[in-house]
Design an enzyme around this catalytic site. Sequence first.
Site, PDB file in Angstrom:
ATOM      1  N   HIS A 127     -23.690 -52.329 -14.392  1.00  0.00           N
ATOM      2  CA  HIS A 127     -23.429 -53.086 -13.167  1.00  0.00           C
ATOM      3  C   HIS A 127     -23.403 -52.210 -11.919  1.00  0.00           C
ATOM      4  O   HIS A 127     -23.136 -52.700 -10.817  1.00  0.00           O
ATOM      5  CB  HIS A 127     -22.090 -53.823 -13.321  1.00  0.00           C
ATOM      6  N   LYS A 161     -24.575 -50.093  -8.637  1.00  0.00           N
ATOM      7  CA  LYS A 161     -25.585 -50.220  -7.581  1.00  0.00           C
ATOM      8  C   LYS A 161     -25.578 -48.876  -6.849  1.00  0.00           C
ATOM      9  O   LYS A 161     -25.021 -48.739  -5.749  1.00  0.00           O
ATOM     10  CB  LYS A 161     -25.265 -51.347  -6.602  1.00  0.00           C
ATOM     11  N   ASP A 191     -31.401 -36.198  -3.641  1.00  0.00           N
ATOM     12  CA  ASP A 191     -31.358 -34.738  -3.507  1.00  0.00           C
ATOM     13  C   ASP A 191     -30.029 -34.141  -3.943  1.00  0.00           C
ATOM     14  O   ASP A 191     -29.618 -33.087  -3.449  1.00  0.00           O
ATOM     15  CB  ASP A 191     -31.686 -34.323  -2.069  1.00  0.00           C
TER      16      ASP A 191
END
Length: 375
Positions: free
Chosen positions: A320, A322, A327
């Site tokens: 779940h 996000k 870098d």
Amino acid sequence: MQKNLLHSFWIGMCILASCSPLTETPVSPLPQSPAPVTLTPFQPSGLVPANPPAGYGAHGPWLDLYFTDPTNPLSAQETGGLDGLLAASIDNARLSVDVAIYNLTNTLIRDALIHAHQRGVQVRVVMESDNRDKDAPQRLMEAGITVLGDRREGLMHNKFVVIDRSEVWLGSMNFTNNGAYKDNNNMLLFRSVKMAENYTREFEEMFVNDKFGPDIVAATPNPSFTLDETLIETYFAPDDAPAFSLLPLLQNAQQSIYFLAYSFTSDPLGEAIRSRAAEGVAVAGVMDAEQIQSNIGTEYDLFKQAGLDVRPDGNAGLMHHKVIIIDEEIVITGSYNFTNSAETRNDENLVILYNQQVAEYFLQEFQRVFGQAQP
């Protein structure tokens, strides 16, 4: 008295657990970058491991960050997780608790909110109307707490709490047992008045002004500020159109892009990642397997066609997160899925942190999830 003893016992468990190494669970190595990563010097955040019994985490002077661990034996017992950390913070509230949550079914958090209201703390809640008729929100309303639904087609998809207008909890975790114990999630605690001003303004646009989704006008007081030499940017969707700020970050990636995406259907963001990969930037990711199968227009197929190491997750619950890590020094996280709905219809939030040490902890979470993913 009994409540204080239980609270002290739970905090003691967290302190004991913090002595264990953050990387105790074996993980597979990160996909190799084509060249060594050169990191920009930064002022350390002072983060040190501070793991909840059923998770991973770190504590610092202005930031705590936590990750769920669905593989932990305590997770099967639904104890010792991130829900207890948030409930403990609510227990310490003196003046106000503002909650914007997509779904609330967790009893620890429910009871902490009720107890705060009973001791005179101002408790206000906004949530997705489709979930307002569940038991926990109904119990809050029976106790005298106002729970405002969004009453619109788009989702009130936020997951944040502002405590005493000085602390902000945010991340990907819904306030459910599954969110705290079965799903891969993250939560961050900011101790910052400026961050609290941002999230209080967003909360009151919904709770006080009754404006949701596209009705809201961008009005964040501190969209960009620094804490301990760390640049932090705050975005709310759809008012701030976050994709316009995410695209340049992806397009300027020099060494690597690693992501954990519950749902990824945004063509512009997907194309930016594939373009950088074609120029030699290392790219790897994990996406929720169920969403790959159910999403119309998923970017997964295009990532695979481009030869990128993007995998379906291996968790029986939801992957779940996000999260995008750029870098190994820039972290993007929040409630914002990488979709057109998140960009244009839903109420969402995300933060961008420019800090190598914060990125290192998110990279460790990426390693854990990537190592458990389907090859």
